[in-house]
Design a protein around this motif. Structure first.
Motif, PDB file in Angstrom:
ATOM      1  N   ASP A  33       0.846  -1.196   0.000  1.00 34.26           N
ATOM      2  CA  ASP A  33       0.000   0.000   0.000  1.00 34.26           C
ATOM      3  C   ASP A  33       0.880   1.244   0.000  1.00 34.26           C
ATOM      4  OD1 ASP A  33      -2.754  -1.090   0.278  1.00 34.26           O
ATOM      5  OD2 ASP A  33      -1.896  -1.975   2.092  1.00 34.26           O
ATOM      6  N   HIS A  64      -0.581  -1.049  -4.643  1.00 30.04           N
ATOM      7  CA  HIS A  64      -1.870  -0.373  -4.508  1.00 30.04           C
ATOM      8  C   HIS A  64      -1.558   1.103  -4.270  1.00 30.04           C
ATOM      9  CE1 HIS A  64      -5.851   0.019  -1.988  1.00 30.04           C
ATOM     10  NE2 HIS A  64      -5.835   0.789  -3.060  1.00 30.04           N
ATOM     11  N   ASP A 173     -10.106  -6.000  -0.554  1.00 29.37           N
ATOM     12  CA  ASP A 173      -9.059  -5.450   0.319  1.00 29.37           C
ATOM     13  C   ASP A 173      -9.696  -4.669   1.466  1.00 29.37           C
ATOM     14  OD1 ASP A 173      -6.727  -4.351   1.336  1.00 29.37           O
ATOM     15  OD2 ASP A 173      -6.363  -3.024  -0.372  1.00 29.37           O
TER      16      ASP A 173
HETATM   17 ZN    ZN Z   1      -4.438  -2.122  -0.234  1.00 29.89          ZN
END
Ligand code: ZN
Ligand code: DX5
Length: 213
Positions: A33, A64, A173
């Protein structure tokens, strides 16, 4: 199920050891992330950290991107050797152009939708998508509750895939554990991202439980 552990809740001073543990525990990919403190409140890592992670694992790396104007950063993430790059439509006015840049760099392209974002936004990008990532919690932090309102969106994305005879993966997610993972699988998800569920217990047991959901 394909399991992609999120390292958001890992030990940042010992990322290598945590990633090796995930690898040994049967992870299918690593979910990273990237947060810029603008599109979402927290700040995490940048491309230099992803490049460092690339050197210590052969697992597919999925990025991401939770950053504003991701079009400005695609090249540097491509250069890290990451396999999948996912962007948010809420973060850019160059959605197709940015997805196209990811595809042209021979990376898998993903679109990531916040909880409140309507599925319709993917309709004009279907030709460019390898992955649709649906957030199932509010964005920005690990360990938040799963929202069942996302289940209908998973079904919608699965229906679109069927109707248009496409083969993108449907990934979820946020707040994913055994029970919520089952709900997502039933709704049509193929890939589970999971952070705190895996990091709060024995990683091998956690990953196996999710795989056999
Ligand atoms: Zn994520
Ligand atoms: C949230 C992140 C997630 C998060 C998931 O914005 O995209 O990847 O790390 O963590 P858990 O599984 O703890 O909800």
């Amino acid at each position: 199920m394909f399991i992609s552990p999120s390292i958001l809740n890992a030990d940042y001073l010992n990322l290598e050891s945590d990633i090796k543990q995930l690898e040994n525990a049967g992870a299918d990919a690593i979910h990273i992330d990237i947060m810029d403190g603008r599109f979402v409140e927290p700040t995490t890592w940048g491309a230099t950290t992803v490049s460092a992670i690339r050197k210590i694992t052969a697992l597919p790396l999925e990025i991401h991107l939770m950053i504003d104007e991701p079009e400005r950063s695609i090249n540097e993430y491509v250069e890290t050797g990451a396999d999948v790059i996912m962007i948010h439509p809420e973060s850019t006015v160059f959605l197709r152009k940015t997805l196209l840049a990811i595809k042209q760099a021979n990376r898998k392209a993903g679109i990531a939708l916040k909880l409140e974002t309507r599925v319709d936004v993917i309709l004009h990008c279907l030709d460019l998508l390898d992955v649709v990532l649906l957030l199932t919690c509010d964005e920005g932090f690990g360990g938040q509750p799963f929202h069942t309102m996302a289940l209908n969106k998973i079904s919608q994305v699965a229906k679109l895939r069927e109707v248009h005879q496409l083969d993108y993966s449907i990934e979820v997610d946020g707040g994913i554990g055994l029970e919520t993972g089952k709900l997502c699988k039933t709704a049509g998800a193929d890939i589970l991202v999971s952070g705190s569920y895996i990091f709060n217990q024995d990683k091998t047991k956690a990953i196996h439980s999710l795989k056999n959901i």
